[in-house]
Design a protein around this motif. Structure first.
Motif, PDB file in Angstrom:
ATOM      1  N   ALA A   1      -6.007  -7.089 -11.859  1.00 37.00           N
ATOM      2  CA  ALA A   1      -5.548  -5.845 -12.482  1.00 37.00           C
ATOM      3  C   ALA A   1      -6.420  -4.667 -12.050  1.00 37.00           C
ATOM      4  O   ALA A   1      -5.917  -3.559 -11.808  1.00 37.00           O
ATOM      5  CB  ALA A   1      -5.555  -5.981 -14.000  1.00 37.00           C
ATOM      6  N   GLN A   2      -7.733  -4.887 -11.957  1.00 36.45           N
ATOM      7  CA  GLN A   2      -8.623  -3.817 -11.514  1.00 36.45           C
ATOM      8  C   GLN A   2      -8.344  -3.426 -10.065  1.00 36.45           C
ATOM      9  O   GLN A   2      -8.302  -2.240  -9.728  1.00 36.45           O
ATOM     10  CB  GLN A   2     -10.083  -4.253 -11.675  1.00 36.45           C
ATOM     11  N   VAL A   3      -8.161  -4.433  -9.212  1.00 40.84           N
ATOM     12  CA  VAL A   3      -7.867  -4.149  -7.807  1.00 40.84           C
ATOM     13  C   VAL A   3      -6.567  -3.365  -7.686  1.00 40.84           C
ATOM     14  O   VAL A   3      -6.481  -2.386  -6.940  1.00 40.84           O
ATOM     15  CB  VAL A   3      -7.787  -5.454  -6.997  1.00 40.84           C
ATOM     16  N   GLU A   4      -5.565  -3.750  -8.447  1.00 43.37           N
ATOM     17  CA  GLU A   4      -4.270  -3.079  -8.364  1.00 43.37           C
ATOM     18  C   GLU A   4      -4.351  -1.656  -8.898  1.00 43.37           C
ATOM     19  O   GLU A   4      -3.735  -0.731  -8.345  1.00 43.37           O
ATOM     20  CB  GLU A   4      -3.215  -3.869  -9.138  1.00 43.37           C
ATOM     21  N   THR A   5      -5.126  -1.445  -9.953  1.00 37.20           N
ATOM     22  CA  THR A   5      -5.305  -0.099 -10.497  1.00 37.20           C
ATOM     23  C   THR A   5      -5.910   0.835  -9.459  1.00 37.20           C
ATOM     24  O   THR A   5      -5.440   1.965  -9.259  1.00 37.20           O
ATOM     25  CB  THR A   5      -6.201  -0.139 -11.748  1.00 37.20           C
ATOM     26  N   VAL A   6      -6.963   0.365  -8.791  1.00 34.60           N
ATOM     27  CA  VAL A   6      -7.610   1.181  -7.765  1.00 34.60           C
ATOM     28  C   VAL A   6      -6.680   1.373  -6.574  1.00 34.60           C
ATOM     29  O   VAL A   6      -6.574   2.479  -6.026  1.00 34.60           O
ATOM     30  CB  VAL A   6      -8.936   0.529  -7.321  1.00 34.60           C
ATOM     31  N   ALA A   7      -5.980   0.314  -6.181  1.00 31.20           N
ATOM     32  CA  ALA A   7      -5.090   0.393  -5.021  1.00 31.20           C
ATOM     33  C   ALA A   7      -3.957   1.388  -5.240  1.00 31.20           C
ATOM     34  O   ALA A   7      -3.522   2.066  -4.301  1.00 31.20           O
ATOM     35  CB  ALA A   7      -4.536  -0.984  -4.690  1.00 31.20           C
ATOM     36  N   ARG A   8      -3.463   1.488  -6.478  1.00 27.89           N
ATOM     37  CA  ARG A   8      -2.395   2.454  -6.742  1.00 27.89           C
ATOM     38  C   ARG A   8      -2.851   3.867  -6.422  1.00 27.89           C
ATOM     39  O   ARG A   8      -2.083   4.684  -5.912  1.00 27.89           O
ATOM     40  CB  ARG A   8      -1.938   2.355  -8.201  1.00 27.89           C
ATOM     41  N   ASP A   9      -4.110   4.168  -6.731  1.00 24.39           N
ATOM     42  CA  ASP A   9      -4.639   5.505  -6.455  1.00 24.39           C
ATOM     43  C   ASP A   9      -4.997   5.676  -4.978  1.00 24.39           C
ATOM     44  O   ASP A   9      -4.568   6.640  -4.331  1.00 24.39           O
ATOM     45  CB  ASP A   9      -5.884   5.763  -7.301  1.00 24.39           C
ATOM     46  N   VAL A  10      -5.795   4.746  -4.456  1.00 19.76           N
ATOM     47  CA  VAL A  10      -6.297   4.879  -3.086  1.00 19.76           C
ATOM     48  C   VAL A  10      -5.194   4.629  -2.071  1.00 19.76           C
ATOM     49  O   VAL A  10      -4.925   5.455  -1.198  1.00 19.76           O
ATOM     50  CB  VAL A  10      -7.475   3.912  -2.855  1.00 19.76           C
ATOM     51  N   CYS A  11      -4.554   3.479  -2.177  1.00 24.40           N
ATOM     52  CA  CYS A  11      -3.530   3.105  -1.194  1.00 24.40           C
ATOM     53  C   CYS A  11      -2.245   3.921  -1.381  1.00 24.40           C
ATOM     54  O   CYS A  11      -1.477   4.105  -0.435  1.00 24.40           O
ATOM     55  CB  CYS A  11      -3.227   1.615  -1.276  1.00 24.40           C
ATOM     56  N   GLY A  12      -2.025   4.406  -2.605  1.00 26.56           N
ATOM     57  CA  GLY A  12      -0.848   5.237  -2.847  1.00 26.56           C
ATOM     58  C   GLY A  12      -0.905   6.556  -2.112  1.00 26.56           C
ATOM     59  O   GLY A  12       0.123   7.198  -1.896  1.00 26.56           O
ATOM     60  N   ALA A  13      -2.115   6.970  -1.709  1.00 26.82           N
ATOM     61  CA  ALA A  13      -2.269   8.222  -0.963  1.00 26.82           C
ATOM     62  C   ALA A  13      -2.311   7.986   0.539  1.00 26.82           C
ATOM     63  O   ALA A  13      -2.572   8.914   1.306  1.00 26.82           O
ATOM     64  CB  ALA A  13      -3.556   8.919  -1.406  1.00 26.82           C
ATOM     65  N   CYS A  14      -2.047   6.751   0.962  1.00 25.34           N
ATOM     66  CA  CYS A  14      -2.161   6.362   2.364  1.00 25.34           C
ATOM     67  C   CYS A  14      -0.780   6.046   2.937  1.00 25.34           C
ATOM     68  O   CYS A  14       0.127   5.609   2.216  1.00 25.34           O
ATOM     69  CB  CYS A  14      -3.085   5.150   2.487  1.00 25.34           C
ATOM     70  N   LEU A  15      -0.627   6.241   4.228  1.00 24.73           N
ATOM     71  CA  LEU A  15       0.633   5.971   4.909  1.00 24.73           C
ATOM     72  C   LEU A  15       0.916   4.479   5.065  1.00 24.73           C
ATOM     73  O   LEU A  15       2.062   4.073   5.235  1.00 24.73           O
ATOM     74  CB  LEU A  15       0.621   6.598   6.306  1.00 24.73           C
ATOM     75  N   LYS A  16      -0.115   3.669   5.019  1.00 23.79           N
ATOM     76  CA  LYS A  16       0.029   2.260   5.361  1.00 23.79           C
ATOM     77  C   LYS A  16       0.665   1.436   4.246  1.00 23.79           C
ATOM     78  O   LYS A  16       0.566   1.775   3.066  1.00 23.79           O
ATOM     79  CB  LYS A  16      -1.333   1.657   5.714  1.00 23.79           C
ATOM     80  N   THR A  17       1.286   0.337   4.655  1.00 24.57           N
ATOM     81  CA  THR A  17       1.854  -0.644   3.731  1.00 24.57           C
ATOM     82  C   THR A  17       0.878  -1.805   3.598  1.00 24.57           C
ATOM     83  O   THR A  17       0.410  -2.352   4.604  1.00 24.57           O
ATOM     84  CB  THR A  17       3.207  -1.169   4.253  1.00 24.57           C
ATOM     85  N   ARG A  18       0.576  -2.190   2.379  1.00 25.77           N
ATOM     86  CA  ARG A  18      -0.448  -3.211   2.116  1.00 25.77           C
ATOM     87  C   ARG A  18       0.065  -4.618   2.431  1.00 25.77           C
ATOM     88  O   ARG A  18       0.392  -5.395   1.544  1.00 25.77           O
ATOM     89  CB  ARG A  18      -0.918  -3.134   0.670  1.00 25.77           C
ATOM     90  N   VAL A  19       0.067  -4.949   3.701  1.00 29.98           N
ATOM     91  CA  VAL A  19       0.452  -6.298   4.106  1.00 29.98           C
ATOM     92  C   VAL A  19      -0.524  -7.316   3.528  1.00 29.98           C
ATOM     93  O   VAL A  19      -0.145  -8.434   3.169  1.00 29.98           O
ATOM     94  CB  VAL A  19       0.511  -6.391   5.649  1.00 29.98           C
ATOM     95  N   TRP A  20      -1.790  -6.916   3.409  1.00 31.86           N
ATOM     96  CA  TRP A  20      -2.806  -7.830   2.874  1.00 31.86           C
ATOM     97  C   TRP A  20      -2.542  -8.193   1.417  1.00 31.86           C
ATOM     98  O   TRP A  20      -3.025  -9.225   0.931  1.00 31.86           O
ATOM     99  CB  TRP A  20      -4.205  -7.226   3.016  1.00 31.86           C
ATOM    100  N   ALA A  21      -1.767  -7.369   0.725  1.00 29.53           N
ATOM    101  CA  ALA A  21      -1.436  -7.644  -0.675  1.00 29.53           C
ATOM    102  C   ALA A  21      -0.080  -8.326  -0.816  1.00 29.53           C
ATOM    103  O   ALA A  21       0.438  -8.468  -1.927  1.00 29.53           O
ATOM    104  CB  ALA A  21      -1.456  -6.345  -1.479  1.00 29.53           C
ATOM    105  N   GLY A  22       0.510  -8.740   0.307  1.00 31.97           N
ATOM    106  CA  GLY A  22       1.780  -9.442   0.259  1.00 31.97           C
ATOM    107  C   GLY A  22       2.997  -8.565   0.400  1.00 31.97           C
ATOM    108  O   GLY A  22       4.131  -9.058   0.324  1.00 31.97           O
ATOM    109  N   HIS A  23       2.817  -7.251   0.592  1.00 29.73           N
ATOM    110  CA  HIS A  23       3.951  -6.353   0.783  1.00 29.73           C
ATOM    111  C   HIS A  23       4.578  -6.596   2.161  1.00 29.73           C
ATOM    112  O   HIS A  23       3.868  -6.699   3.158  1.00 29.73           O
ATOM    113  CB  HIS A  23       3.515  -4.892   0.660  1.00 29.73           C
ATOM    114  N   ARG A  24       5.867  -6.674   2.213  1.00 27.54           N
ATOM    115  CA  ARG A  24       6.562  -6.991   3.459  1.00 27.54           C
ATOM    116  C   ARG A  24       6.773  -5.737   4.311  1.00 27.54           C
ATOM    117  O   ARG A  24       7.020  -4.650   3.791  1.00 27.54           O
ATOM    118  CB  ARG A  24       7.920  -7.650   3.167  1.00 27.54           C
ATOM    119  N   LEU A  25       6.660  -5.922   5.622  1.00 32.53           N
ATOM    120  CA  LEU A  25       6.917  -4.840   6.559  1.00 32.53           C
ATOM    121  C   LEU A  25       7.584  -5.462   7.785  1.00 32.53           C
ATOM    122  O   LEU A  25       6.923  -5.943   8.699  1.00 32.53           O
ATOM    123  CB  LEU A  25       5.608  -4.139   6.956  1.00 32.53           C
ATOM    124  N   ASN A  26       8.901  -5.448   7.794  1.00 35.88           N
ATOM    125  CA  ASN A  26       9.642  -6.105   8.862  1.00 35.88           C
ATOM    126  C   ASN A  26       9.730  -5.254  10.119  1.00 35.88           C
ATOM    127  O   ASN A  26       9.926  -5.774  11.216  1.00 35.88           O
ATOM    128  CB  ASN A  26      11.055  -6.455   8.380  1.00 35.88           C
TER     129      ASN A  26
END
Length: 485
Positions: free
Chosen positions: A420-445
């Motif tokens: 939950a802590q990692v996801e909370t931080v990721a929403r802020d940090v990664c939400g401001a980034c162009l990249k898709t979090r493949v490392w978190a299981g997000h798909r990018l075909n």
């Protein structure tokens, strides 16, 4: 001015040379844009000498990261030089770990050689331990006080010092002793920020009327610009003290002196070992850039930028400036000019992660085919290589748990972070980034290489996210602690 020869294999017009990559590794910073400047300058200086087929920068706190930098190398013969002033935690633990060297601890004089992913990798000692660094210290001292005298002038070499590695102060003492033996100064002292003898107590130790202080640091950063002046009450290059009367001449850090480039070359030559002919073109790297150029020849949107072909040249601009009259934009004609124009956001914030959605607007770069590749590497390091691998289903992602387990030192506490802590931080940090979090299981075909502009993979959590998760676990998130950057 030289340019990164990465363009040679990608364009298919390069058949000579020894095919050697030189990688300069710096610390970088999430907060201070000047931290990486020295490495950038040395890389560009070495490119202009044409001694290596390419010179690539990599960083612990910026991009390309230590986990990405080998992927950006065009050749299979790679020499890695840590742009650090002494042996210590980063050169013996962090860099070898992140590069996957399978080595921890002191680096032997001849360096460490490994074969990784089809590349021959040679890892050297940091440049700061080279015997010629005492000459660089003297050059810095002469710059601020040309008439330094052995009768009334003291030299103070200021190191960082640390309790984490006993080798970190050794080189400072060694250089101070070498200079002391020459009898050029009435006194020579080795003092430190974080261990005894403390630099802040210099007036209790130094008797000479004139004092030259030379920071034994790799770059112009937080310590040389703020910590040392504040702790020692220095007010610029020259500071006068009374009772007793002493004048301090504060030099620039040794790590920013041009002579360091010669030290780097010597280290690289000593690390070559049996490989005199160099390596070969890396097939994955070449395939990635050939695919990119095919797309660029047709016009391409990549993240926040647009690339448009114009005859033998390419125009690169911010996508939000599409349709804006060219004469209203700042025209740039070199990749390095583009770097200087975009390293800060519109509001002046440092951009350690290049895919954050805050790329500065108001510019256009007009570049030839070679410089286009260099420019894209500057704007979005490793994005072409990783996107091509993702499109070909060969990109390996690293789950958060694996990344967290690899952390040591002050960052080991991220291992305690809850999902939950990692996801909370990721929403802020990664939400401001162009990249898709493949490392978190997000798909990018598909990626931008397939014509989807904003599709860029993130194979592993970046150090910016790791640092923010550490702050979250510590309960200090939002309080920027520059001392730990």
């Amino acid at each position: 001015m030289g340019h990164l020869p990465t363009a040679r294999p990608a364009s298919g017009d390069y058949d000579g040379g020894t095919m050697r990559s030189l990688v300069l590794i710096g610390h970088g910073s999430h907060l201070n844009p000047e931290s990486a400047a020295a490495v950038y300058r040395y890389a560009e200086l070495l490119r202009s000498r044409h001694l290596f087929d390419e010179v690539v920068e990599g960083y612990w706190k910026e991009e390309p990261s230590l986990r990405q930098v080998l992927r950006t190398c065009a050749y299979t013969d790679v020499t890695v030089i840590p742009m650090f002033i002494s042996e210590g935690y980063f050169t013996e633990t962090v860099i070898p770990r992140e590069l996957g060297l399978g080595h921890q601890g002191p680096v032997p004089r001849e360096g460490v050689a490994r074969t990784i992913g089809g590349r021959t990798l040679r890892y050297t000692l940091p440049y700061g331990v080279h015997p010629r660094m005492s000459e660089v210290i003297l050059e810095r001292a002469r710059e601020v006080l040309p008439d330094a005298s052995g009768e009334d002038t003291a030299l103070v070499v200021i190191g960082h010092g640390t309790t984490r590695n006993e080798n970190s102060n050794k080189v400072v003492y060694q250089n101070a002793e070498l200079i002391r033996q020459q009898g050029l100064f009435a006194e020579v002292h080795a003092l430190f920020l974080d261990e005894e003898p403390k630099a802040a107590d210099w007036r209790e130790r130094v008797q000479a009327r004139r004092v030259v202080m030379v920071p034994f640091f790799a770059s112009e950063g937080w310590h040389t610009l703020e910590t040392i002046p504040e702790d020692l009450e220095l007010r610029g290059e020259v500071t006068h003290f009374s009772d007793p009367a002493q004048t301090v001449y504060y030099a620039r850090p040794v790590g920013t002196h041009p002579a360091v480039a010669d030290v780097i070359v010597q280290l690289a030559e000593e690390a070559r070992g049996a490989s005199e002919r160099g390596g070969d073109r890396d097939p994955e790297h070449r395939a990635a850039w050939e695919a990119f150029l095919r797309r660029a020849d047709l016009g391409l949107r990549m993240g926040e930028i647009l690339i448009a072909p114009h005859g033998s040249l390419f125009e690169v601009r911010h996508a939000l400036d599409e349709g804006r009259a060219s004469e209203t934009l700042t025209t740039l004609v070199t990749p390095e000019g583009l770097r200087e124009h975009t390293r800060l956001s519109e509001t002046g914030e440092h951009r350690p992660v290049h895919t954050l959605r805050n790329l500065r607007r108001g510019w256009r770069a007009v570049l030839n085919r070679t410089d286009l590749i260099r420019a894209v590497h500057i704007l979005y390091p490793a994005v072409v290589e990783e996107s091509h691998a993702c499109s070909g289903h060969t990109l390996r992602s690293t789950p958060w748990a694996t990344t967290a387990r690899r952390q040591t030192g002050i960052y080991a506490k991220v291992q305690r972070a809850t999902p939950a802590q990692v996801e909370t931080v990721a929403r802020d940090v990664c939400g401001a980034c162009l990249k898709t979090r493949v490392w978190a299981g997000h798909r990018l075909n598909q990626t931008f290489m397939d014509g989807v502009p904003g599709a860029i993979p993130c194979a592993e959590a970046c150090t910016f996210l790791i640092a923010e998760v550490r702050e979250e676990v510590s309960g200090k998130r939002g309080q920027k602690a520059a001392a730990h950057d």
